[in-house]
Structure formats: structure tokens, C-alpha cells
Design an enzyme around this catalytic site. Structure first.
Site, PDB file in Angstrom:
ATOM      1  N   ASP A 164      31.881  55.254  27.735  1.00  0.00           N
ATOM      2  CA  ASP A 164      30.767  54.533  27.809  1.00  0.00           C
ATOM      3  C   ASP A 164      30.439  54.362  26.448  1.00  0.00           C
ATOM      4  O   ASP A 164      29.362  53.400  26.259  1.00  0.00           O
ATOM      5  CB  ASP A 164      29.620  55.573  28.207  1.00  0.00           C
ATOM      6  CG  ASP A 164      29.983  55.903  29.813  1.00  0.00           C
ATOM      7  OD1 ASP A 164      30.638  54.949  30.480  1.00  0.00           O
ATOM      8  OD2 ASP A 164      29.367  56.878  30.394  1.00  0.00           O
ATOM      9  N   ASN A 539      45.593  40.453   8.383  1.00  0.00           N
ATOM     10  CA  ASN A 539      44.359  41.353   7.697  1.00  0.00           C
ATOM     11  C   ASN A 539      44.472  41.467   6.531  1.00  0.00           C
ATOM     12  O   ASN A 539      44.405  42.545   5.866  1.00  0.00           O
ATOM     13  CB  ASN A 539      44.240  42.607   8.546  1.00  0.00           C
ATOM     14  CG  ASN A 539      42.954  43.129   8.437  1.00  0.00           C
ATOM     15  OD1 ASN A 539      41.894  42.837   8.010  1.00  0.00           O
ATOM     16  ND2 ASN A 539      42.726  44.575   8.491  1.00  0.00           N
ATOM     17  N   HIS A 673      55.997  34.818  17.097  1.00  0.00           N
ATOM     18  CA  HIS A 673      54.673  34.338  17.373  1.00  0.00           C
ATOM     19  C   HIS A 673      53.900  34.979  18.615  1.00  0.00           C
ATOM     20  O   HIS A 673      52.667  34.837  18.861  1.00  0.00           O
ATOM     21  CB  HIS A 673      54.927  33.104  17.496  1.00  0.00           C
ATOM     22  CG  HIS A 673      54.829  32.023  16.346  1.00  0.00           C
ATOM     23  ND1 HIS A 673      55.929  31.840  15.900  1.00  0.00           N
ATOM     24  CD2 HIS A 673      53.894  31.589  15.797  1.00  0.00           C
ATOM     25  CE1 HIS A 673      55.939  31.634  14.567  1.00  0.00           C
ATOM     26  NE2 HIS A 673      54.711  31.126  14.532  1.00  0.00           N
TER      27      HIS A 673
END
Ligand code: ATP
Length: 772
Positions: A164, A539, A673
Site C-alpha cells: 500500500d 543513468n 536493445h
């Protein structure tokens, strides 16, 4: 007669129990694995307490010592392998007294509990009562004073495992992103049929007291309306919802998706049900409407890359917290804030969480929202502004409206389209004009020389509306840089009156914007606000620790590695040497290594040398020796594509096969890829929306300034990103000069380098020597 009690371990060594409690959540197994191995690595003994507090109260075989090999394969398993339960006996003092006795009998004086707020409340109560429980055990002659004395202090550390995402003070709980992924998969599937039949769907998702799943699913899928417990709709919501949906249908939208949290209420605390929403849509809205209740599929199954990583890092941190604890240290709970693992007071986190329910009960919804993390509130704001097309209160006056150029640069990355969709929706809500600069800088340069027509076009809301969940780049992307022809770029900016620039991409985007910044002195049309929204699977964008697309890539990689490993379990002892992308940055390889439990990770930062290979092959041999008869699972070694010019994955695989002498074999794999992923992950989509909204708000600050004023402000060209525990904008010039290792196309400081040690520790890899 009092039972025997083992003597405490010497020095700082501890016996540490680990348990999972409350509702199960994907990633709990990763937490158990990390705790067990980190404990053993630190010469401690690790114990699993089976079936949550039930095991603690029953004792005996329910509390078992765990060895290194016992948690093999745990990382990729969903649910919890050591079981969980709701235990009524533990709610009673008698049950907790028995639990205390059982712990002492096993010699355990520290427990790490992974569960929701109920479990952590129980844990805190247990620690609070511990001294008096021990006194009672002595008085009742169940244990002697001598037996109890070495265990006067109990250390408890909490890990938040819950789908949650309902604990205050942490941005994410272990399991919530996997659950969100399942929800988004379901909504994406429903989406196609909704579009075909022009239907409306009302989707019920879990979340009795917390709307995070509903809201995030709404953001990630571009839902039309979301109902949550913390931020209930105002009276008359039925008409507001219908008005909004009608407006969007009039603009050409063919489907309607409404997400309802299980605990959705109105401002009078009256439950809002899916049936109620359906009736409004069907009867008053005249829409063919269906209800889909997702139920227990949301519990997750195989954990996502993020949950595996979070569980691993937090489990390791929990053991550190135990080892550093003194009798006076308050019990911590391990949290994450943006990108940083932090310790917070368990007591305060639980109290703050409970306060949310109280605030809701008191109808103080503003307070309820404040008590959730900042990402939650920002997500709401982003959702509101990117869904509400043409709300008069959001529109800026004519003179404050901009023409915003939107461009993608570099290779595609998951979430690029979601960022663009959000930027377009934001622009339209505010009265700006979003302008697509198709196919990157070469696109606009060629356009001017009159090749493809239409490389610069205004984007309509309905064009971008379906892009939330699409992979690739809908407006086209290109690696080419503006330096190909700065003159033409400047001319095109001027011709189309581009007044601010929204750039989505990786290191090429960073380089492109650096060129534009430097060219400002020659071209006035570049003296406009510009923001880079980092998007690359590698990144490696300086100025941020997180780029959109990297999470999608990690999920693709773990899927590939899990499949390889599974194939080995059906055949024989096999090592997979897998090549990852990432350019000159080892981020993807390292974090994927953390998420799959790779035996070794090779990165460009450390390179590869013979000694390293030699050690790792020896280590492999010893792992397979110890493994005999236990499991036939495969091992994985991850090698970044630029880790070495000499040692390719093929060569490493051959060396391993050679050394295996028939006892183990090896294969190499190049997912290539595939790593760009297909559908972007919910995390990438949600963060794309957040970054995009922030970027647009940032650029709006410069409205009304003249070009030289803009040029003088370093913040007018910046990178939006996450650094440590904050989301912030970094001025481009500073990032270029101080934070960028240009020749290696990566940031100078790579925050994730510290994670490598955890990968090695948890795979038992001997310390790898560095390249000289
Ligand atoms: P979820 O978020 O999935 O509901 P949770 O940890 O909040 O997880 P709960 O059922 O509330 O789940 O709590 C799990 C167990 O923790 C309970 O069955 C009980 O054994 C123990 N527990 C909860 N609250 C307390 C309390 N106040 N005192 C003692 N033990 C408690």
C-alpha cells in the site's frame, strides 16, 4: 525446570532474528536474504522466525538458524518464503511474554521485522515492554535471573514491507512498486478494449487507508479520475467528473478510465463505491461502463527490480543498524527518501502514519495530505494539472503564455513519451503552446533545408493523450547535436518563436544543451529557459542520480537474467555471462546485479583484469562445490559493454567453461536493445510526469524576463533531477564544469559506486582487486 539458554556471542557479534509479518509483499524475500547474508558476513548468527509473530509466540522449530545457502534464490521469489500471519496471541501481553521467552531460549537479542504499520506497532510495543516481560519471566520462574541478564536489551529494527505504501516518512515501501506494476499492466490491457469500444472502465485497486496505489496508477496510465481516501472529492464530484470526461471526449478521447481506491470516501467520510461511480458514468454520462476489481493479483508475484533493490539495501542497512545500536538507541525503521536509504524513528513513523487516519476521521484532509511524503503531494498536483484540460483557474493570462519547444535527444528510453505527454497537458492547462521539434536537432536542421516537412509542429492534447504508457519516442529522437548547424537551429527557434525548451534525453541531450548554452552569446534565440529532463537507460546524466528509463531497463534485464537462470535449473550447473548496456557507466550492471544477486559485476569504472577473473572463477568453483545437491540453479555474471576492450562476454564465458572442467559450464548472452524495454515501468512513468511538471513550473518563472536577464541567470538552463533525498534543479554551467567527466560521458561522482560492495558482500564474492 528452566530451559537452557545459549550464552551470548562474543564481542559485537549478535544473534539476529528476521521475520515477515502482516500482509505479504513482493520483495520481503529479498529483505530476508539480505539480513541473513549481511548478518553472517558480520560474523553474526541469523535466525528466521517463521509465520510472523505466530512463530515468535510458538517458538521451537518456528525459529530456525539460517545459513548462507538457505536464502539462495530468494531474491526473485514473490510473497514471503518464511511465511506471515496475523497473530492474535501477540496482541495480548501473555503472548508477548511467551515470545520474549522464546527469543531468549534461542539466544536472540535483536530482531528485524518486515511488515506494515500494524506489525511495526507490535514491534515497538514489544521493545517497550521488554524489561518488564523479562521481570515477569523471572518472577514466574520460567527463566532465571542469570539466564535473562545477558539479554536485558532487545534491539528492534523495522523494514516496511507493504504493497500500500502507507507508512509515513518513507517514499516507498518494499512491494509497492511491484504492486503498482501489476495494476498498470491490468489498466494498460483494459485500455485497449476501452478504446476499441469507446467504453468507460471503473477500476478498483487496493488501499484501505492510503491512496498511493490509486493515485500512482492514475498518473502512470493517464486515468481520467482518481478517488483516494486522503483527498476526497468535493460535493458535486459526480458533475465535476462528468464535465471533465465530457470535455476530453469532445477533444477526441475514445476511452475513460476511473481508478477507485478500496478506501475511497467523500468529504463526509461516506464510502465511494465502484458501483456508484459506474452508475454516474452510465446513467448520467451515457457511457458504456464496466467495473474491473483487481483483487489479489495486486499482491504482486515476482518482485520488480526496484523492490528487489530496495529490499536488499534496506535489509543490509537494518543489520548495520543492529550492529551500531546501543541500549539507548531508539528503534529505527529503515526508510527511503527519493534516492537515499535513511533511518527514522520507528515510533515517530508509526505515530505519524496513525495520524493520517485520525486526520481523515476528523475530515482534516489537508493535514492527511501533509502527513504523506512530498512525492505523494507533488504527484497529486502533477496529476491534477495534467488531467484537467482547460480549467479556467489554471489558465495564465494571454501575455504570460509561452511557446514551448519539446525535443527528444539520444536513444529512446522508457518514460520519454510520458514526460512529453505531461508537458503537453501542462502547457494546454496553462494556455502555453507545446511545439514538437521532431527527430531531435538533425530533424529541425534538415527541416530548414526543406527535406522532411513538418519537423516543427504544434502538439494537440489529443495527439499526446495516449502516450502515457508508450515506449520509444513518439516525436522521434536523434543523437545528432545542434553543433551540426547552430545557425539553422537558432533560425528555426526564431522562426517558430520558441520561448522555452523542454529537452528529454540522456548524455547527448546534456551535451546538446551545453552547446546551446555556450552559443547563447552568438544567438539571441537561445537566451530562453531550458530544462533537461534526464531520460536514458544508462543513468549517466550529470546533475541527477536518476534518469527516466533506467528503471524500465533494470526490469528488462532482471527478466532476461531470471529466464537464463531458470533455464539452468532445468539442465545443469551453468554460469551465464550477460552483457549489459550502460556505456561508460556501470550503473545498470551494478543495480541489476543487486536485484538478481549476481555473482560478480564488471564495470568500466573498475575494468577487468586477469586477477579478478581468476578470483571469480575460483569463487564460482567453490560456490558450485558447496551447492552440490542443494540446487541446480544457474549463476549470473554481469559485464557492462565497456568494462574491457580485451575481455568480451564470450571470452569470459569460455574461460569459465574451461576452468569448470565439466563440473560446470557457461553461456554468454547479449540482451542488447531488449534492455530499452517495451512498456515503460510505472516508476519511470510517474517520475516522468513529476519531472515534466516541475520542469514546466521552473520555466514559467522566467516569463516576462528579457533575453539578457534570462542569460544572466544560471538557473535558466538547468537539469532537473534527484540528488540524495531531494528533487532539485542544478544549473547547467555548474554541472558541466564541476560534476561532469566529459571524456567518459558520466558524472564525476557516481553515488551508486557504494552499492558495489553490497553486491559483492551478498554474493560472497572475495574483494575484487582494482585495475592499477
Ligand atoms: P498490512 O499493511 O499488510 O496490513 P500490517 O503489519 O499492518 O500489514 P496487521 O495485521 O495490522 O498488518 O499486523 C500484523 C500483526 O502484527 C498482527 O496480527 C499482530 O500480531 C501484530 N500487531 C499489530 N498491532 C499490534 C499491537 N498494537 N500490539 C501488538 N501486536 C500487534
Amino acid at each position: 525446570m528452566a530451559p537452557t539458554v545459549p550464552a551470548p556471542l562474543d564481542g559485537k557479534k549478535r544473534r539476529i532474528g528476521v521475520m515477515t509479518s502482516g500482509g505479504d509483499a513482493p520483495g520481503m524475500n529479498g529483505a530476508v536474504r539480505a539480513v541473513v547474508r549481511m548478518a553472517i558476513h558480520n560474523n553474526c548468527e541469523a535466525f528466521a522466525i517463521y509465520e510472523g509473530y505466530d512463530g515468535l509466540v510458538k517458538g521451537g522449530d518456528m525459529i530456525k538458524e539460517m545459513h548462507w545457502e538457505d536464502v539462495r534464490g530468494f531474491l526473485s521469489e514473490g510473497g514471503t518464503l518464511i511465511g506471515t500471519a496475523r497473530c492474535m496471541e501477540f496482541m495480548q501481553r501473555e503472548g508477548r511474554r511467551t515470545a520474549a521467552k522464546n527469543l531468549i531460549i534461542k539466544g536472540i537479542d535483536a530482531i528485524i521485522i518486515c511488515g506494515g504499520d500494524g506489525s511495526l506497532t507490535g514491534a515497538d510495543r514489544f521493545r517497550d515492554e521488554w524489561p518488564s516481560l523479562l521481570e515477569e519471566l523471572i518472577q514466574r520462574k520460567e527463566l532465571t535471573k542469570e539466564q535473562v541478564d545477558p539479554f536485558r536489551h532487545l534491539n528492534i529494527v523495522g523494514l516496511v514491507g507493504s504493497i500500500d505504501n502507507d507508512l509515513s516518512m518513507t517514499d516507498a515501501t518494499i512491494g509497492c512498486y511491484t504492486s503498482l506494476a501489476r495494476i498498470c499492466e491490468a489498466i494498460d490491457s483494459v485500455d485497449t478494449t476501452a478504446v476499441s469500444h469507446q467504453r468507460a472502465f471503473v477500476i478498483e485497486v487496493m488501499g484501505r487507508h492510503c491512496g498511493w496505489l490509486a493515485l500512482s496508477a492514475g498518473v502512470a496510465t493517464g486515468a481520467d479520475f482518481v478517488f483516494t481516501p486522503e483527498n476526497p472529492p468535493h460535493p458535486g464530484w459526480e458533475q465535476e467528473m462528468l464535465k471533465q470526461i465530457k470535455k476530453q471526449r469532445d477533444l477526441g478521447k475514445r476511452k475513460t478510465i476511473v481508478v477507485v481506491a478500496e478506501g475511497a470516501i467523500d468529504r463526509n467520510l461516506k464510502k465511494i463505491t465502484c458501483e456508484q461511480v459506474k452508475d454516474v458514468l452510465a446513467n448520467e454520462g451515457k457511457l458504456d461502463t464496466r467495473i474491473t476489481t483487481l483483487g489479489h493479483v495486486q499482491r504482486g508475484g515476482t518482485p520488480s527490480a526496484y523492490d528487489r533493490m530496495l529490499a536488499t539495501l534496506q535489509g543490509a542497512e537494518a543489520v548495520r543498524a543492529v550492529l551500531e545500536a546501543t541500549p539507548e538507541t531508539p528503534s529505527p525503521v529503515i526508510c527511503v527518501q527519493e534516492n537515499k536509504i535513511v533511518r527514522r524513528s520507528l515510533l515517530e513513523a508509526v505515530a505519524q502514519t496513525k495520524e493520517v487516519s485520525v486526520a481523515i476521521e476528523n475530515k482534516d484532509f489537508e493535514r492527511a495530505m501533509q502527513l504523506r511524503d512530498t512525492e505523494f503531494a507533488e504527484q497529486y498536483q502533477a496529476y491534477h494539472i495534467t488531467t484537467a484540460a482547460n480549467l479556467p483557474e489554471l489558465l495564465l493570462p494571454e501575455e504570460k503564455r509561452m511557446r514551448v519547444g519539446i525535443i527528444h535527444v539520444g536513444a529512446p528510453a522508457g518514460g520519454m513519451n510520458a514526460a512529453t505527454r505531461a508537458a503537453v497537458a501542462y502547457c494546454i492547462a496553462r494556455g502555453h503552446t507545446p511545439v514538437a521539434l521532431h527527430n531531435g536537432f538533425p530533424g529541425i536542421i534538415r527541416h530548414h533545408s526543406d527535406e522532411p516537412v513538418g519537423a516543427v509542429r504544434d502538439i494537440k492534447w489529443v495527439d499526446a493523450e495516449t502516450w502515457a504508457s508508450k515506449g520509444g519516442s513518439e516525436i522521434g529522437t536523434n543523437r545528432g547535436l545542434p553543433s551540426e548547424d547552430l545557425e539553422t537551429c537558432a533560425f528555426v527557434f526564431k522562426k517558430y518563436n520558441i520561448q522555452s525548451l523542454f529537452v528529454v534525453g540522456g548524455f547527448e541531450a546534456f551535451t546538446a544543451v551545453s552547446e546551446l548554452r555556450k552559443a547563447r552569446e552568438h544567438y539571441k534565440s537561445f537566451k530562453i529557459p531550458m530544462v533537461i529532463v534526464p531520460a536514458t537507460i544508462s543513468n549517466n546524466v550529470p546533475g541527477t542520480e536518476y534518469s527516466i528509463g533506467s528503471d524500465t531497463c533494470l526490469n528488462a534485464l532482471i527478466q532476461y537474467s531470471d529466464a537464463c537462470r531458470q533455464s539452468a535449473s532445468a539442465s545443469r550447473r551453468r554460469v551465464f555471462v550477460i552483457e549489459t548496456q550502460g556505456g561508460e557507466s556501470g550503473y545498470i550492471a551494478t543495480v541489476a546485479g543487486l536485484s538478481i544477486g549476481a555473482l560478480a559485476v564488471y564495470t568500466p569504472e573498475d575494468g577487468i583484469n586477469l586477477k579478478m577473473l581468476d578470483r571469480d572463477i575460483d569463487h564460482l568453483a567453490s560456490v558450485f562445490r558447496k551447492d552440490q545437491g542443494i540446487s541446480r540453479s544457474g549463476k549470473v555474471i554481469l559485464v557492462n559493454e565497456k568494462a574491457s576492450k580485451t575481455y568480451s562476454v564470450q571470452m569470459i564465458a569460455q574461460m569459465i567453461a574451461e576452468a569448470g572442467k565439466g563440473k560446470f559450464e557457461s553461456r554468454h548472452g547479449v540482451p542488447g536493445h531488449f534492455q530499452q524495454g517495451t512498456t515503460p515501468s510505472p516508476m519511470d512513468r510517474c517520475r516522468a510526469v513529476r519531472f515534466a511538471t516541475k520542469a514546466m513550473q521552473h520555466m514559467e518563472q522566467f516569463i516576462g524576463q528579457d533575453p539578457d536577464e534570462i542569460d544572466d541567470d544560471p538557473m535558466s538552463i538547468s537539469v532537473v533531477g534527484i540528488k540524495g533525498s531531494k528533487l532539485l534543479f542544478s544549473p547547467m554551467e555548474q554541472v558541466e564544469k564541476k560534476e561532469t567527466e566529459w571524456h567518459r560521458r558520466r558524472p564525476k561522482h557516481e553515488f551508486w559506486m557504494a552499492l558495489k560492495e553490497t553486491v559483492d558482500t551478498l554474493s560472497g564474492r572475495p574483494q575484487a582487486p582494482k585495475n592499477p
